[in-house]
Design an enzyme around this catalytic site. Sequence first.
Site, PDB file in Angstrom:
ATOM      1  N   GLU A 149       4.968 -14.290   8.260  1.00 30.17           N
ATOM      2  CA  GLU A 149       4.082 -13.781   7.202  1.00 30.17           C
ATOM      3  C   GLU A 149       4.756 -13.939   5.847  1.00 30.17           C
ATOM      4  O   GLU A 149       5.931 -14.311   5.770  1.00 30.17           O
ATOM      5  CB  GLU A 149       3.705 -12.321   7.470  1.00 30.17           C
ATOM      6  CG  GLU A 149       2.748 -12.184   8.655  1.00 30.17           C
ATOM      7  CD  GLU A 149       2.364 -10.772   9.001  1.00 30.17           C
ATOM      8  OE1 GLU A 149       2.682  -9.852   8.227  1.00 30.17           O
ATOM      9  OE2 GLU A 149       1.759 -10.573  10.060  1.00 30.17           O
ATOM     10  N   HIS A 180      -3.751  -6.263  -0.789  1.00 27.35           N
ATOM     11  CA  HIS A 180      -3.626  -7.394   0.137  1.00 27.35           C
ATOM     12  C   HIS A 180      -4.405  -8.559  -0.462  1.00 27.35           C
ATOM     13  O   HIS A 180      -5.537  -8.389  -0.911  1.00 27.35           O
ATOM     14  CB  HIS A 180      -4.183  -7.025   1.519  1.00 27.35           C
ATOM     15  CG  HIS A 180      -3.724  -7.955   2.590  1.00 27.35           C
ATOM     16  ND1 HIS A 180      -4.120  -9.283   2.632  1.00 27.35           N
ATOM     17  CD2 HIS A 180      -2.905  -7.778   3.645  1.00 27.35           C
ATOM     18  CE1 HIS A 180      -3.546  -9.865   3.685  1.00 27.35           C
ATOM     19  NE2 HIS A 180      -2.797  -8.975   4.316  1.00 27.35           N
ATOM     20  N   ARG A 222       3.467 -10.702  -1.319  1.00 32.13           N
ATOM     21  CA  ARG A 222       2.084 -10.279  -1.536  1.00 32.13           C
ATOM     22  C   ARG A 222       1.714  -9.991  -2.989  1.00 32.13           C
ATOM     23  O   ARG A 222       0.618 -10.295  -3.425  1.00 32.13           O
ATOM     24  CB  ARG A 222       1.885  -8.994  -0.750  1.00 32.13           C
ATOM     25  CG  ARG A 222       0.803  -9.121   0.224  1.00 32.13           C
ATOM     26  CD  ARG A 222       0.752  -7.923   1.088  1.00 32.13           C
ATOM     27  NE  ARG A 222       0.842  -8.371   2.459  1.00 32.13           N
ATOM     28  CZ  ARG A 222       0.772  -7.562   3.489  1.00 32.13           C
ATOM     29  NH1 ARG A 222       0.672  -6.260   3.295  1.00 32.13           N
ATOM     30  NH2 ARG A 222       0.816  -8.035   4.705  1.00 32.13           N
ATOM     31  N   HIS A 236      -4.561  -1.929  -0.203  1.00 33.97           N
ATOM     32  CA  HIS A 236      -4.169  -2.059   1.212  1.00 33.97           C
ATOM     33  C   HIS A 236      -3.115  -1.051   1.655  1.00 33.97           C
ATOM     34  O   HIS A 236      -3.248  -0.435   2.703  1.00 33.97           O
ATOM     35  CB  HIS A 236      -3.639  -3.482   1.398  1.00 33.97           C
ATOM     36  CG  HIS A 236      -3.213  -3.812   2.794  1.00 33.97           C
ATOM     37  ND1 HIS A 236      -4.102  -3.817   3.846  1.00 33.97           N
ATOM     38  CD2 HIS A 236      -2.004  -4.160   3.319  1.00 33.97           C
ATOM     39  CE1 HIS A 236      -3.460  -4.159   4.958  1.00 33.97           C
ATOM     40  NE2 HIS A 236      -2.188  -4.354   4.674  1.00 33.97           N
ATOM     41  N   ARG A 273       6.013  -3.856  -0.640  1.00 32.97           N
ATOM     42  CA  ARG A 273       6.410  -3.896   0.776  1.00 32.97           C
ATOM     43  C   ARG A 273       6.347  -5.316   1.334  1.00 32.97           C
ATOM     44  O   ARG A 273       5.378  -6.052   1.091  1.00 32.97           O
ATOM     45  CB  ARG A 273       5.472  -3.007   1.588  1.00 32.97           C
ATOM     46  CG  ARG A 273       5.684  -3.095   3.085  1.00 32.97           C
ATOM     47  CD  ARG A 273       4.753  -2.156   3.815  1.00 32.97           C
ATOM     48  NE  ARG A 273       3.375  -2.543   3.668  1.00 32.97           N
ATOM     49  CZ  ARG A 273       2.683  -3.200   4.596  1.00 32.97           C
ATOM     50  NH1 ARG A 273       3.253  -3.559   5.736  1.00 32.97           N
ATOM     51  NH2 ARG A 273       1.417  -3.503   4.382  1.00 32.97           N
TER      52      ARG A 273
HETATM   53  P1  FAD Z   1      -2.226   6.107   9.948  1.00 31.34           P
HETATM   54  O1  FAD Z   1      -2.142   5.147  11.059  1.00 31.34           O
HETATM   55  O2  FAD Z   1      -3.163   5.792   8.863  1.00 31.34           O
HETATM   56  O3  FAD Z   1      -2.610   7.526  10.554  1.00 31.34           O
HETATM   57  C1  FAD Z   1      -2.907   8.598   9.708  1.00 31.34           C
HETATM   58  C2  FAD Z   1      -3.485   9.714  10.549  1.00 31.34           C
HETATM   59  O4  FAD Z   1      -3.557  10.902   9.778  1.00 31.34           O
HETATM   60  C3  FAD Z   1      -4.904   9.466  11.037  1.00 31.34           C
HETATM   61  O5  FAD Z   1      -4.976   9.909  12.367  1.00 31.34           O
HETATM   62  C4  FAD Z   1      -5.765  10.346  10.149  1.00 31.34           C
HETATM   63  O6  FAD Z   1      -6.966  10.770  10.722  1.00 31.34           O
HETATM   64  C5  FAD Z   1      -4.826  11.520   9.951  1.00 31.34           C
HETATM   65  N1  FAD Z   1      -5.083  12.334   8.762  1.00 31.34           N
HETATM   66  C6  FAD Z   1      -5.107  11.967   7.465  1.00 31.34           C
HETATM   67  N2  FAD Z   1      -5.319  13.035   6.682  1.00 31.34           N
HETATM   68  C7  FAD Z   1      -5.423  14.103   7.502  1.00 31.34           C
HETATM   69  C8  FAD Z   1      -5.663  15.472   7.299  1.00 31.34           C
HETATM   70  N3  FAD Z   1      -5.839  16.007   6.075  1.00 31.34           N
HETATM   71  N4  FAD Z   1      -5.716  16.302   8.386  1.00 31.34           N
HETATM   72  C9  FAD Z   1      -5.556  15.791   9.634  1.00 31.34           C
HETATM   73  N5  FAD Z   1      -5.340  14.500   9.881  1.00 31.34           N
HETATM   74  C10 FAD Z   1      -5.274  13.671   8.823  1.00 31.34           C
HETATM   75  N6  FAD Z   1       1.391  -2.802   8.735  1.00 31.34           N
HETATM   76  C11 FAD Z   1       2.237  -3.571   9.441  1.00 31.34           C
HETATM   77  O7  FAD Z   1       3.435  -3.280   9.505  1.00 31.34           O
HETATM   78  N7  FAD Z   1       1.773  -4.655  10.094  1.00 31.34           N
HETATM   79  C12 FAD Z   1       0.465  -5.027  10.077  1.00 31.34           C
HETATM   80  O8  FAD Z   1       0.085  -6.005  10.690  1.00 31.34           O
HETATM   81  C13 FAD Z   1      -0.436  -4.251   9.327  1.00 31.34           C
HETATM   82  N8  FAD Z   1      -1.741  -4.602   9.237  1.00 31.34           N
HETATM   83  C14 FAD Z   1      -2.609  -3.776   8.578  1.00 31.34           C
HETATM   84  C15 FAD Z   1      -3.965  -4.093   8.545  1.00 31.34           C
HETATM   85  C16 FAD Z   1      -4.865  -3.231   7.955  1.00 31.34           C
HETATM   86  C17 FAD Z   1      -6.323  -3.581   7.900  1.00 31.34           C
HETATM   87  C18 FAD Z   1      -4.406  -2.028   7.366  1.00 31.34           C
HETATM   88  C19 FAD Z   1      -5.374  -1.072   6.730  1.00 31.34           C
HETATM   89  C20 FAD Z   1      -3.056  -1.737   7.364  1.00 31.34           C
HETATM   90  C21 FAD Z   1      -2.156  -2.600   7.968  1.00 31.34           C
HETATM   91  N9  FAD Z   1      -0.788  -2.313   7.984  1.00 31.34           N
HETATM   92  C22 FAD Z   1       0.067  -3.109   8.683  1.00 31.34           C
HETATM   93  C23 FAD Z   1      -0.285  -1.060   7.456  1.00 31.34           C
HETATM   94  C24 FAD Z   1      -0.099  -0.084   8.635  1.00 31.34           C
HETATM   95  O9  FAD Z   1      -1.146  -0.240   9.546  1.00 31.34           O
HETATM   96  C25 FAD Z   1      -0.071   1.347   8.196  1.00 31.34           C
HETATM   97  O10 FAD Z   1       0.770   1.512   7.105  1.00 31.34           O
HETATM   98  C26 FAD Z   1       0.442   2.236   9.322  1.00 31.34           C
HETATM   99  O11 FAD Z   1      -0.341   2.019  10.467  1.00 31.34           O
HETATM  100  C27 FAD Z   1       0.408   3.677   8.911  1.00 31.34           C
HETATM  101  O12 FAD Z   1       0.651   4.472  10.030  1.00 31.34           O
HETATM  102  P2  FAD Z   1       0.666   6.037   9.860  1.00 31.34           P
HETATM  103  O13 FAD Z   1       0.852   6.602  11.214  1.00 31.34           O
HETATM  104  O14 FAD Z   1       1.573   6.422   8.787  1.00 31.34           O
HETATM  105  O15 FAD Z   1      -0.811   6.387   9.306  1.00 31.34           O
HETATM  106  C1  SIN Z   2      -1.714  -8.545   7.780  1.00 32.30           C
HETATM  107  O1  SIN Z   2      -1.946  -8.764   8.954  1.00 32.30           O
HETATM  108  O2  SIN Z   2      -1.839  -9.377   6.870  1.00 32.30           O
HETATM  109  C2  SIN Z   2      -1.249  -7.184   7.385  1.00 32.30           C
HETATM  110  C3  SIN Z   2       0.188  -7.093   7.530  1.00 32.30           C
HETATM  111  C4  SIN Z   2       0.718  -5.932   6.767  1.00 32.30           C
HETATM  112  O3  SIN Z   2      -0.004  -5.261   6.035  1.00 32.30           O
HETATM  113  O4  SIN Z   2       1.915  -5.698   6.894  1.00 32.30           O
END
Ligand code: FAD
Ligand code: SIN
Length: 540
Positions: A116, A244, A294, A355, A390
């Site tokens: 990537e 993104h 990015r 993103h 990032r």
């Molecule tokens: P999240 O997975 O967002 O989980 C947050 C949780 O908190 C959810 O369950 C939500 O309901 C809960 N929540 C929020 N507020 C409250 C509240 N007030 N009360 C109770 N619950 C609450 N990163 C990579 O490293 N590789 C990738 O390929 C990649 N692809 C991505 C593609 C997309 C489309 C997106 C949007 C992001 C991508 N990212 C990627 C970024 C990555 O997915 C996220 O940064 C990561 O998954 C965040 O994980 P997390 O557990 O911190 O939060």
């Molecule tokens: C992607 O698949 O392009 C997302 C990867 C990332 O947000 O790290």
Amino acid sequence: MEVRADYLVLGSGIAGLSFALKAAEHGRVLVVTKKERAESNTNYAQGGIAAVLSPDDSFELHVEDTLKAGAGLCHRDAVELVVREGPRMVRELMEWGVEFTKRRVGDREELALGREGGHSRDRIVYASDLTGREIERALLERVKEHGNIEVLENHIAIDLITEHHVFGVKGVPKGHITCWGAYVLDTKSGLVKKLLAKVVLLATGGTGRVYLHTTNPKIATGDGIAMVYRAGGKVGNLEFMQFHPTALYRPDADPDEPAFLISEAVRGYGGVLVNRKGEAFMEKYHPMGSLAPRDIVARAIDQEIKRSGEPCVYLDVTHKDPDETRARFPNIYSRCLDVGIDMTEEPIPVVPAAHYMCGGVVTDLWGRTSIRNLYATGEVALTGVHGANRLASNSLLEALVFSDRAFRDSLARAREPDDFPEVPDWSEENVFNAEEWVLLSHDREEIRRLMWDYVGIVRSNYRLQRALRRIRLIAKEVEEFYRRTKVTVDLIELRNLAQVAELIVRCALARKESRGLHYNTDYPEPNPRYQRDTVLQKRP
Ligand code: FAD
Ligand code: SIN
């Protein structure tokens, strides 16, 4: 209603669930999640997880790529720690049942590795183009089997419970804020519960919904950052919202739905960014072309769009073998086909979209926040790993590493006896059922539009100041409304969106330079004076 546990985990994405699985070996864990349990940014992740797993790669190279992308603001110690733990974290996920894509080498199978933007080696472990969904599936299955974990779906945390909710707390050192749990709204019954725990993990994810166009699902309203700021904790680097470069462009897009991501892995696979005439343009901007970091690609696309007056640019993979493309990106292929685009035959129209929040709740190397007993990991946290931009696929990795460290650090506290103070019940005396809900949806839309128009990829002092004035007005109105009204999900989220929008603009105004994701036309160059984090804390 009061519920007590050893651990309270707010959020059921990768950060919350991986922590919960470890903590549950040592105590009772409550996981609170505001919608259905899988709904999270994690579930939408496509590209994969960066980890050093190939013989031609090294920790040093992954560290260097991360530091380079981070434009001088990464904390080297945090980066080294995360990079070195990469292979162990990937193994652990596999032990939990995550099925990553493999490839055949001679007579054996090994993990397939993708590339990537900003990576100098192939080091992205993935599960087809649905990596996040596979991770959520496996973690939730393990959580379901664990007798010590209770998941409360449709429960939204309103605020952290700290000193200012509690009177006469003994034994708490002066100058420290302590967290004892959270007030949480059960959205089905309308009841506000008091959830108390010795250790609280904030894993509430990102803030993409503060912008009009975003790849983030509806849950990403910055609740964790807003709650910590209100409680008097430190937050920072919120000017670094990552856009993104390649979300699918739809002229009739509904901003209430997340913009569909065309993974950076498509460029890693050979996809090239072109304009409407089919000319590749990224070489003009960076020697890594379409695979530049990015921030650079998103800004270049923004410039191309502004210059040409076209609504989008295109990502072209038509030169690749169609069967291979369909096999590597089945989800992206079928989502494009749903809207009439066959990516094997025509370029995909793409635009940038908000993103990933690189800033967040300030933590140390153990995920500890500035509030006692409160940890923050995952996208909500500012650990120092991402700096001003990032590196792709470092986020899932960072969440795993810091959740692991927070778990280890919090063990001693979880083993202590209960020492909760008397916490008052949530009071909704003198509040009314609001009838002006239409105002809330207007406010939400106005914030998202203001942020998109004035606090986007390219900023200026004039635009930032204008945004700040308007957002402050909305935030004040919303706060007044909040104090007079029965709480609902919409109101809680709007209050948080307004709070986080204001904090983002304040951080952006404080950084009088351009660096990484923050580009201000009034200060177009980096300034060594600002080679430091922007930290905000509410005055007592
Ligand atoms: P999240 O997975 O967002 O989980 C947050 C949780 O908190 C959810 O369950 C939500 O309901 C809960 N929540 C929020 N507020 C409250 C509240 N007030 N009360 C109770 N619950 C609450 N990163 C990579 O490293 N590789 C990738 O390929 C990649 N692809 C991505 C593609 C997309 C489309 C997106 C949007 C992001 C991508 N990212 C990627 C970024 C990555 O997915 C996220 O940064 C990561 O998954 C965040 O994980 P997390 O557990 O911190 O939060
Ligand atoms: C992607 O698949 O392009 C997302 C990867 C990332 O947000 O790290």
